[in-house]
Design a protein around this motif. Structure first.
Motif, PDB file in Angstrom:
ATOM      1  N   TYR A 198       6.756   4.164 -11.796  1.00 44.23           N
ATOM      2  CA  TYR A 198       6.289   2.559 -12.462  1.00 44.23           C
ATOM      3  C   TYR A 198       7.293   1.631 -11.611  1.00 44.23           C
ATOM      4  O   TYR A 198       6.632   0.475 -11.072  1.00 44.23           O
ATOM      5  N   LEU A 199       8.652   1.692 -10.969  1.00 43.25           N
ATOM      6  CA  LEU A 199       9.051   0.783 -10.147  1.00 43.25           C
ATOM      7  C   LEU A 199       8.421   0.537  -8.979  1.00 43.25           C
ATOM      8  O   LEU A 199       8.161  -0.541  -8.371  1.00 43.25           O
ATOM      9  N   ALA A 200       8.050   1.734  -8.279  1.00 41.09           N
ATOM     10  CA  ALA A 200       7.143   1.415  -6.982  1.00 41.09           C
ATOM     11  C   ALA A 200       5.988   0.728  -7.192  1.00 41.09           C
ATOM     12  O   ALA A 200       5.642  -0.199  -6.323  1.00 41.09           O
ATOM     13  N   CYS A 201       5.386   0.980  -8.156  1.00 42.24           N
ATOM     14  CA  CYS A 201       4.219  -0.115  -8.360  1.00 42.24           C
ATOM     15  C   CYS A 201       4.553  -1.215  -8.814  1.00 42.24           C
ATOM     16  O   CYS A 201       3.678  -2.117  -8.362  1.00 42.24           O
ATOM     17  N   HIS A 202       5.382  -1.512  -9.370  1.00 40.98           N
ATOM     18  CA  HIS A 202       5.904  -2.861  -9.743  1.00 40.98           C
ATOM     19  C   HIS A 202       6.342  -3.577  -8.620  1.00 40.98           C
ATOM     20  O   HIS A 202       5.897  -4.858  -8.467  1.00 40.98           O
TER      21      HIS A 202
ATOM     22  N   ARG B 297       0.850  -1.152  -0.001  1.00 42.70           N
ATOM     23  CA  ARG B 297       0.137   0.127   0.024  1.00 42.70           C
ATOM     24  C   ARG B 297       0.757   1.083   0.019  1.00 42.70           C
ATOM     25  O   ARG B 297       0.560   2.241  -0.702  1.00 42.70           O
ATOM     26  N   LEU B 298       1.896   1.294   0.759  1.00 44.95           N
ATOM     27  CA  LEU B 298       2.779   2.591   0.841  1.00 44.95           C
ATOM     28  C   LEU B 298       3.683   2.480  -0.596  1.00 44.95           C
ATOM     29  O   LEU B 298       3.598   3.899  -0.994  1.00 44.95           O
ATOM     30  N   LEU B 299       4.125   1.467  -1.117  1.00 41.72           N
ATOM     31  CA  LEU B 299       4.787   1.568  -2.387  1.00 41.72           C
ATOM     32  C   LEU B 299       3.849   2.062  -3.513  1.00 41.72           C
ATOM     33  O   LEU B 299       4.159   2.736  -4.374  1.00 41.72           O
ATOM     34  N   THR B 300       2.477   1.394  -3.352  1.00 45.70           N
ATOM     35  CA  THR B 300       1.476   2.139  -4.444  1.00 45.70           C
ATOM     36  C   THR B 300       1.145   3.378  -4.054  1.00 45.70           C
ATOM     37  O   THR B 300       1.095   4.203  -5.270  1.00 45.70           O
ATOM     38  N   THR B 301       1.028   3.961  -3.132  1.00 41.63           N
ATOM     39  CA  THR B 301       0.934   5.439  -3.003  1.00 41.63           C
ATOM     40  C   THR B 301       1.979   6.230  -3.332  1.00 41.63           C
ATOM     41  O   THR B 301       1.733   7.380  -4.276  1.00 41.63           O
ATOM     42  N   ALA B 302       2.961   5.814  -3.017  1.00 41.98           N
ATOM     43  CA  ALA B 302       4.181   6.737  -3.457  1.00 41.98           C
ATOM     44  C   ALA B 302       4.229   6.484  -5.115  1.00 41.98           C
ATOM     45  O   ALA B 302       4.576   7.471  -5.809  1.00 41.98           O
ATOM     46  N   GLY B 303       4.266   5.222  -5.613  1.00 43.28           N
ATOM     47  CA  GLY B 303       4.133   5.151  -7.079  1.00 43.28           C
ATOM     48  C   GLY B 303       3.116   6.214  -7.836  1.00 43.28           C
ATOM     49  O   GLY B 303       3.578   6.929  -8.801  1.00 43.28           O
ATOM     50  N   LEU B 304       1.980   6.184  -7.158  1.00 41.29           N
ATOM     51  CA  LEU B 304       0.885   6.949  -8.202  1.00 41.29           C
ATOM     52  C   LEU B 304       1.235   8.568  -7.622  1.00 41.29           C
ATOM     53  O   LEU B 304       0.866   9.022  -8.700  1.00 41.29           O
ATOM     54  N   LEU B 305       1.781   8.696  -6.670  1.00 45.10           N
ATOM     55  CA  LEU B 305       2.115  10.151  -6.499  1.00 45.10           C
ATOM     56  C   LEU B 305       3.156  10.416  -7.572  1.00 45.10           C
ATOM     57  O   LEU B 305       3.226  11.778  -8.192  1.00 45.10           O
ATOM     58  N   LEU B 306       4.052   9.655  -7.705  1.00 48.89           N
ATOM     59  CA  LEU B 306       5.285  10.039  -8.555  1.00 48.89           C
ATOM     60  C   LEU B 306       5.025  10.228  -9.982  1.00 48.89           C
ATOM     61  O   LEU B 306       5.048  11.090 -10.710  1.00 48.89           O
TER      62      LEU B 306
ATOM     63  N   GLY C 254       1.873  10.792 -10.608  1.00 47.84           N
ATOM     64  CA  GLY C 254       0.676  11.937 -10.850  1.00 47.84           C
ATOM     65  C   GLY C 254       1.509  13.238 -10.974  1.00 47.84           C
ATOM     66  O   GLY C 254       0.796  14.295 -11.458  1.00 47.84           O
ATOM     67  N   VAL C 255       2.644  13.226 -10.717  1.00 45.73           N
ATOM     68  CA  VAL C 255       3.564  14.547 -10.747  1.00 45.73           C
ATOM     69  C   VAL C 255       4.330  14.195 -12.253  1.00 45.73           C
ATOM     70  O   VAL C 255       4.579  15.308 -12.843  1.00 45.73           O
ATOM     71  N   GLY C 256       4.866  13.239 -12.441  1.00 47.79           N
ATOM     72  CA  GLY C 256       5.926  12.921 -13.538  1.00 47.79           C
ATOM     73  C   GLY C 256       5.169  13.276 -14.953  1.00 47.79           C
ATOM     74  O   GLY C 256       5.659  13.981 -15.759  1.00 47.79           O
ATOM     75  N   PHE C 257       3.962  12.736 -15.147  1.00 52.79           N
ATOM     76  CA  PHE C 257       3.300  12.822 -16.311  1.00 52.79           C
ATOM     77  C   PHE C 257       2.836  14.195 -16.654  1.00 52.79           C
ATOM     78  O   PHE C 257       3.068  14.769 -17.773  1.00 52.79           O
ATOM     79  N   PRO C 258       2.093  14.981 -15.618  1.00 53.16           N
ATOM     80  CA  PRO C 258       1.718  16.276 -16.135  1.00 53.16           C
ATOM     81  C   PRO C 258       3.107  17.218 -16.439  1.00 53.16           C
ATOM     82  O   PRO C 258       3.062  18.165 -17.429  1.00 53.16           O
ATOM     83  N   VAL C 259       4.038  16.993 -15.621  1.00 56.02           N
ATOM     84  CA  VAL C 259       5.402  17.911 -15.744  1.00 56.02           C
ATOM     85  C   VAL C 259       5.879  17.796 -17.260  1.00 56.02           C
ATOM     86  O   VAL C 259       6.231  18.607 -17.978  1.00 56.02           O
TER      87      VAL C 259
ATOM     88  N   ALA D 142      11.171  11.986 -16.906  1.00 60.31           N
ATOM     89  CA  ALA D 142      11.780  10.403 -16.932  1.00 60.31           C
ATOM     90  C   ALA D 142      11.938   9.891 -15.453  1.00 60.31           C
ATOM     91  O   ALA D 142      11.460   8.847 -15.254  1.00 60.31           O
ATOM     92  N   PRO D 143      12.652  10.630 -14.632  1.00 61.98           N
ATOM     93  CA  PRO D 143      13.111  10.150 -13.328  1.00 61.98           C
ATOM     94  C   PRO D 143      11.840   9.943 -12.440  1.00 61.98           C
ATOM     95  O   PRO D 143      11.589   8.688 -12.019  1.00 61.98           O
ATOM     96  N   PRO D 144      10.887  10.964 -12.456  1.00 61.90           N
ATOM     97  CA  PRO D 144       9.743  10.524 -11.538  1.00 61.90           C
ATOM     98  C   PRO D 144       8.814   9.390 -12.304  1.00 61.90           C
ATOM     99  O   PRO D 144       8.082   8.888 -11.456  1.00 61.90           O
ATOM    100  N   ILE D 145       8.651   9.328 -13.402  1.00 62.56           N
ATOM    101  CA  ILE D 145       7.865   8.461 -14.054  1.00 62.56           C
ATOM    102  C   ILE D 145       8.419   6.799 -13.797  1.00 62.56           C
ATOM    103  O   ILE D 145       7.585   6.066 -13.499  1.00 62.56           O
ATOM    104  N   MET D 146       9.672   6.827 -14.164  1.00 57.98           N
ATOM    105  CA  MET D 146      10.310   5.373 -13.840  1.00 57.98           C
ATOM    106  C   MET D 146      10.262   5.092 -12.307  1.00 57.98           C
ATOM    107  O   MET D 146      10.115   4.168 -12.079  1.00 57.98           O
ATOM    108  N   LEU D 147      10.805   6.164 -11.543  1.00 61.21           N
ATOM    109  CA  LEU D 147      10.547   5.577  -9.982  1.00 61.21           C
ATOM    110  C   LEU D 147       8.955   5.379  -9.647  1.00 61.21           C
ATOM    111  O   LEU D 147       8.783   4.527  -8.892  1.00 61.21           O
TER     112      LEU D 147
END
Length: 83
Positions: free
Chosen positions: A63-67, A16-25, A27-32, A56-61
């Motif tokens: 993705y990895l957190a969700c993985h 749950r913690l990793l999913t929350t962090a991944g979705l936040l990253l 959510g920030v990475g795509f609009p930026v 790319a860094p927040p999007i990759m991080l």
């Protein structure tokens, strides 16, 4: 030194913690990235490599957190004996 085996609830809490962090990253990475691409395409003086370097860094991080969260959930399911 004895090692402590993780239980299913601890793995689910990590997931749950990793999913929350991944979705936040994500959510920030795509609009930026989209804003920087729009700025680069409009001729605003932004280099075309800036969207890749900044987005790319927040999007990759993310993705990895969700993985890794999904891997934790699979391990929790295996520990419970479910299929």
């Amino acid at each position: 030194m004895p090692t402590k085996r993780p239980n299913a609830e601890a793995l689910r809490a990590e997931a749950r913690l990793l999913t929350t962090a991944g979705l936040l990253l994500l959510g920030v990475g795509f609009p930026v990235t989209l804003l920087l691409v729009a700025s680069a395409l409009s001729g605003g003086g932004v280099s075309p490599f800036v969207p890749v370097a900044a987005g790319a860094p927040p999007i990759m991080l993310g993705y990895l957190a969700c993985h890794f969260a999904s891997q934790r959930m699979l391990k929790a399911k295996q520990l419970e004996g479910g299929r």
